[in-house]
Write a protein that holds these residues in place. Structure first.
Motif, mmCIF file in Angstrom:
data_model
loop_
_atom_site.group_PDB
_atom_site.id
_atom_site.type_symbol
_atom_site.label_atom_id
_atom_site.label_comp_id
_atom_site.label_asym_id
_atom_site.label_seq_id
_atom_site.Cartn_x
_atom_site.Cartn_y
_atom_site.Cartn_z
ATOM 1 N N TRP A 98 0.828 -1.213 0.000
ATOM 2 C CA TRP A 98 0.000 0.000 0.000
ATOM 3 C C TRP A 98 0.855 1.252 0.000
ATOM 4 O O TRP A 98 0.579 2.218 -0.734
ATOM 5 N N ALA A 99 1.917 1.277 0.802
ATOM 6 C CA ALA A 99 2.780 2.452 0.869
ATOM 7 C C ALA A 99 3.550 2.653 -0.427
ATOM 8 O O ALA A 99 3.659 3.783 -0.929
ATOM 9 N N HIS A 100 4.087 1.590 -1.008
ATOM 10 C CA HIS A 100 4.750 1.711 -2.310
ATOM 11 C C HIS A 100 3.772 2.202 -3.375
ATOM 12 O O HIS A 100 4.133 2.999 -4.259
ATOM 13 N N PHE A 101 2.534 1.733 -3.303
ATOM 14 C CA PHE A 101 1.512 2.134 -4.279
ATOM 15 C C PHE A 101 1.227 3.623 -4.191
ATOM 16 O O PHE A 101 1.131 4.318 -5.207
ATOM 17 N N ASN A 102 1.110 4.146 -2.990
ATOM 18 C CA ASN A 102 0.906 5.588 -2.834
ATOM 19 C C ASN A 102 2.114 6.372 -3.339
ATOM 20 O O ASN A 102 1.968 7.383 -4.028
ATOM 21 N N LEU A 103 3.304 5.921 -3.002
ATOM 22 C CA LEU A 103 4.509 6.636 -3.420
ATOM 23 C C LEU A 103 4.652 6.690 -4.931
ATOM 24 O O LEU A 103 4.966 7.741 -5.499
ATOM 25 N N VAL A 104 4.425 5.565 -5.594
ATOM 26 C CA VAL A 104 4.635 5.552 -7.047
ATOM 27 C C VAL A 104 3.569 6.366 -7.764
ATOM 28 O O VAL A 104 3.832 6.966 -8.818
ATOM 29 N N GLN A 105 2.360 6.445 -7.196
ATOM 30 C CA GLN A 105 1.328 7.277 -7.817
ATOM 31 C C GLN A 105 1.641 8.763 -7.673
ATOM 32 O O GLN A 105 1.296 9.567 -8.545
ATOM 33 N N LEU A 106 2.299 9.131 -6.585
ATOM 34 C CA LEU A 106 2.603 10.536 -6.343
ATOM 35 C C LEU A 106 3.891 10.965 -7.031
ATOM 36 O O LEU A 106 3.920 11.984 -7.737
ATOM 37 N N TYR A 107 4.959 10.202 -6.850
ATOM 38 C CA TYR A 107 6.286 10.641 -7.288
ATOM 39 C C TYR A 107 6.705 10.053 -8.635
ATOM 40 O O TYR A 107 7.692 10.509 -9.217
ATOM 41 N N GLY A 108 6.006 9.040 -9.115
ATOM 42 C CA GLY A 108 6.329 8.445 -10.398
ATOM 43 C C GLY A 108 5.359 8.883 -11.482
ATOM 44 O O GLY A 108 4.324 9.487 -11.209
ATOM 45 N N GLU A 109 5.726 8.579 -12.722
ATOM 46 C CA GLU A 109 4.796 8.812 -13.818
ATOM 47 C C GLU A 109 3.673 7.786 -13.751
ATOM 48 O O GLU A 109 3.823 6.708 -13.175
ATOM 49 N N ARG A 110 2.553 8.104 -14.372
ATOM 50 C CA ARG A 110 1.403 7.200 -14.351
ATOM 51 C C ARG A 110 1.731 5.892 -15.054
ATOM 52 O O ARG A 110 2.563 5.855 -15.970
ATOM 53 N N TYR A 111 1.075 4.833 -14.629
ATOM 54 C CA TYR A 111 1.235 3.533 -15.268
ATOM 55 C C TYR A 111 0.524 3.552 -16.607
ATOM 56 O O TYR A 111 -0.628 3.975 -16.718
ATOM 57 N N ASP A 112 1.211 3.092 -17.636
ATOM 58 C CA ASP A 112 0.648 3.043 -18.985
ATOM 59 C C ASP A 112 0.251 1.607 -19.291
ATOM 60 O O ASP A 112 1.105 0.724 -19.426
ATOM 61 N N ALA A 113 -1.052 1.361 -19.388
ATOM 62 C CA ALA A 113 -1.543 0.004 -19.619
ATOM 63 C C ALA A 113 -1.112 -0.538 -20.971
ATOM 64 O O ALA A 113 -1.149 -1.756 -21.197
ATOM 65 N N ALA A 114 -0.680 0.335 -21.882
ATOM 66 C CA ALA A 114 -0.233 -0.114 -23.195
ATOM 67 C C ALA A 114 1.109 -0.826 -23.135
ATOM 68 O O ALA A 114 1.503 -1.500 -24.089
ATOM 69 N N GLY A 115 1.820 -0.684 -22.001
ATOM 70 C CA GLY A 115 3.071 -1.415 -21.835
ATOM 71 C C GLY A 115 4.264 -0.509 -21.679
ATOM 72 O O GLY A 115 4.168 0.714 -21.679
ATOM 73 N N GLY B 216 18.702 3.466 -2.291
ATOM 74 C CA GLY B 216 18.971 2.914 -3.605
ATOM 75 C C GLY B 216 18.433 3.796 -4.701
ATOM 76 O O GLY B 216 17.831 4.843 -4.463
ATOM 77 N N ALA B 217 18.658 3.373 -5.946
ATOM 78 C CA ALA B 217 18.171 4.110 -7.108
ATOM 79 C C ALA B 217 16.667 3.907 -7.269
ATOM 80 O O ALA B 217 16.081 2.971 -6.709
ATOM 81 N N ARG B 218 16.058 4.755 -8.050
ATOM 82 C CA ARG B 218 14.636 4.616 -8.349
ATOM 83 C C ARG B 218 14.414 3.419 -9.273
ATOM 84 O O ARG B 218 15.089 3.264 -10.284
ATOM 85 N N ASN B 219 13.479 2.589 -8.914
ATOM 86 C CA ASN B 219 13.067 1.497 -9.798
ATOM 87 C C ASN B 219 12.118 2.022 -10.848
ATOM 88 O O ASN B 219 11.532 3.097 -10.708
ATOM 89 N N THR B 220 11.950 1.259 -11.907
ATOM 90 C CA THR B 220 10.988 1.656 -12.927
ATOM 91 C C THR B 220 9.572 1.490 -12.384
ATOM 92 O O THR B 220 9.335 0.754 -11.416
ATOM 93 N N VAL B 221 8.641 2.152 -13.026
ATOM 94 C CA VAL B 221 7.235 2.025 -12.637
ATOM 95 C C VAL B 221 6.795 0.567 -12.734
ATOM 96 O O VAL B 221 6.092 0.059 -11.855
ATOM 97 N N GLU B 222 7.209 -0.131 -13.783
ATOM 98 C CA GLU B 222 6.832 -1.537 -13.947
ATOM 99 C C GLU B 222 7.363 -2.385 -12.798
ATOM 100 O O GLU B 222 6.644 -3.239 -12.260
ATOM 101 N N GLU B 223 8.594 -2.145 -12.393
ATOM 102 C CA GLU B 223 9.180 -2.915 -11.296
ATOM 103 C C GLU B 223 8.449 -2.649 -9.983
ATOM 104 O O GLU B 223 8.228 -3.578 -9.187
ATOM 105 N N VAL B 224 8.075 -1.398 -9.752
ATOM 106 C CA VAL B 224 7.372 -1.072 -8.505
ATOM 107 C C VAL B 224 6.021 -1.779 -8.463
ATOM 108 O O VAL B 224 5.647 -2.386 -7.440
#
Length: 496
Positions: free
Chosen positions: A152-169, A187-195
């Motif tokens: 849940w916490a990773h999900f909130n963080l990636v929605q706020l600080y990362g770019e939106r998830y693109d369902a197209a891939g 550590g370094a930032r992981n990709t949105v897909e990895e998160v």
């Protein structure tokens, strides 16, 4: 990220493992070391309870009251919640889309630190629970809840600080660092897909360990874990899975009555609440409370001068026969026309501004105590309906929508809309139902929609002329806090 984890502590409560009342209703007294926490499952549950409590705690300032504060931040950045005046300044910068764009912002630092503190404490539990003495079923429950919190916490963080998830891939765009250990080096930032892959792995594991039981609704069970995963699936555009999980998440929970809509959205015992924080009466947080900024009646400077209102544009979309329409007063400024309840619940010094809300009611003028809702049956119904509609299953979506809409509006008849018109009807229902509960910014971002406050009652001087923001701009990503950049040589800032 090392600064985040340097001083992770596990908040301890004096409690009795077998008694829900003792377990929740005692005052946090101290921080305890990992070595003593993980001697038993009873102590480990104390550590887990520290995470439950963290969702209500004040951080560095009164406007940083953990999850309730972040909910407000997200909603004042949307078009549906109106800041009627500048009040005493709290959250005004967010309504102007300024604070989240400053790497020096103390509020952005708080949000980053808050969610990573949840992750850090969950990781401490996960690292130590196997060595604890106690029944395996208790270890499974503790592990499942810690995994769900980490997801849940990773999900909130990636929605706020990362770019939106693109369902197209693809989704190689930068997300946030995945943290799976109680580490001190960032550590370094992981990709949105990895998160998202890690979020789903944690949730799947949690669902496999949890069942419907729990000590209280502030704790996470299988319904909550499935509800979180339904949100994740919808954000990833996996609507078939989202519909299934949303339906399963609400099993055993009914909708509240129309009368109960007016009880103040402040009681975790409401039959519709799947997950929420319970605030104990003698743990008053005064001005560091969700209800100190969102309620009708708490006598804070912010509430007295800046009552939160609904967008007049959205209000006009509510049917006159819908019981929810009375949760806002379009005539509040007129003593001859305003809802008498507005006067009854507020002092004479309170501003009365059209479209102000009476949805959220604090315990009293002198008490900002109130339970905070994080997941309700209505949300899951709407998520199920939306996901079915976006999957092309219009008939099933209309049936699910009818379940909620007819409960709120006695005159509602099952919709004959299909396609885009049906989706729009569902989304309007979602905006009405979940107003003020922290969802709209996430919805705009996940659906790649623009911000549009035009033609409504937003006050130009309050929002500093911020009526629009195109979809997909850099402004939809919050800036990484400067403290994190300074402490973590692997960290990369978002473009401004």
């Amino acid at each position: 990220m090392k600064k985040i984890f340097k001083s992770i502590v596990v908040v301890a409560l004096l409690m009795n493992f077998s008694c829900a009342d003792d377990y929740l209703d005692t005052i946090p007294t101290d921080a305890v070391s990992a070595s003593s926490v993980f001697t038993s499952t009873q102590n480990a549950m104390t550590a887990l309870n520290g995470i439950h409590r963290m969702l209500l705690l004040r951080f560095d300032s009164q406007g940083q009251a953990a999850e309730g504060a972040v909910m407000i931040m997200r909603d004042v950045m949307s078009e549906d919640l109106v800041m009627t005046t500048q009040g005493n300044g709290w959250y005004v910068s967010f309504s102007r889309w300024q604070n989240h764009n400053l790497e020096t912002s103390g509020d952005s630092r708080f949000v980053w630190r808050y969610y990573y503190r949840v992750i850090g404490n969950a990781n401490m539990i996960l690292a130590g629970i196997d060595a604890a003495e106690g029944p395996q079923e208790e270890k499974d429950e503790i592990t499942g809840q810690a995994l769900a919190y980490r997801a849940w916490a990773h999900f909130n963080l990636v929605q706020l600080y990362g770019e939106r998830y693109d369902a197209a891939g693809g989704n190689t765009q930068l997300g946030v660092p995945i943290v799976l250990e109680p580490i001190t080096e960032g550590g370094a930032r992981n990709t949105v897909e990895e998160v998202y892959a890690q979020i789903n792995a944690d949730l799947d594991a949690a669902i496999g360990l949890l069942d419907e039981s729990r000590n209280a609704k502030s704790h996470l069970n299988i319904n909550v874990a499935k509800g979180i995963k339904a949100r994740v699936a919808a954000t990833q555009g996996n609507y078939s899975l989202a519909a299934t999980l949303a339906n399963e998440a609400r099993e055993g929970y009914s909708l509240m009555s129309q009368d109960a809509l007016y009880d103040g959205f402040n009681n975790v015992d409401n039959e519709e609440w799947i997950w929420g924080s319970h605030q104990v009466d003698d743990q008053q947080t005064y001005f560091a409370s969700y209800f100190a900024y969102m309620s009708l009646n708490f006598s804070s400077t912010n509430i007295r001068n800046n009552p939160k209102a609904i967008s007049s544009k959205l209000y006009d979309m509510i049917s006159d026969t819908d019981a929810r329409k009375g949760l806002w007063d379009p005539n509040a400024s007129d003593p001859d026309l305003r809802d008498p309840y507005i006067d009854e619940m507020t002092l004479s010094s309170f501003a009365k501004i059209d479209y102000m809300n009476r949805k959220f009611i604090a315990q009293g003028n002198a008490s900002s105590v109130g339970d905070v809702p994080y997941m309700r049956t209505a949300e899951m119904i709407l998520l199920e309906a939306e996901s079915l509609a976006r999957s092309g299953n219009d008939a099933a979506a209309a049936d699910v929508l009818f379940e909620l809409a007819s409960a709120r509006d006695d005159a509602y008849t099952k919709t004959t809309n299909t396609g885009a018109a049906l989706i729009e009807e569902i989304m309007v229902q979602r905006r009405i139902e979940l107003w003020g509960e922290g969802f709209r910014f996430y919805d705009l971002k996940r659906l790649n929609l623009p911000l549009d406050r035009t033609g409504s009652n937003h006050v130009e001087s309050v929002i500093n002329g911020k009526f629009t923001e195109p979809a997909g701009t850099n402004n939809w990503q919050w800036q990484i806090p400067i403290d994190e950049l300074n402490a973590n040589e692997n960290m990369v800032q978002n473009p401004s």
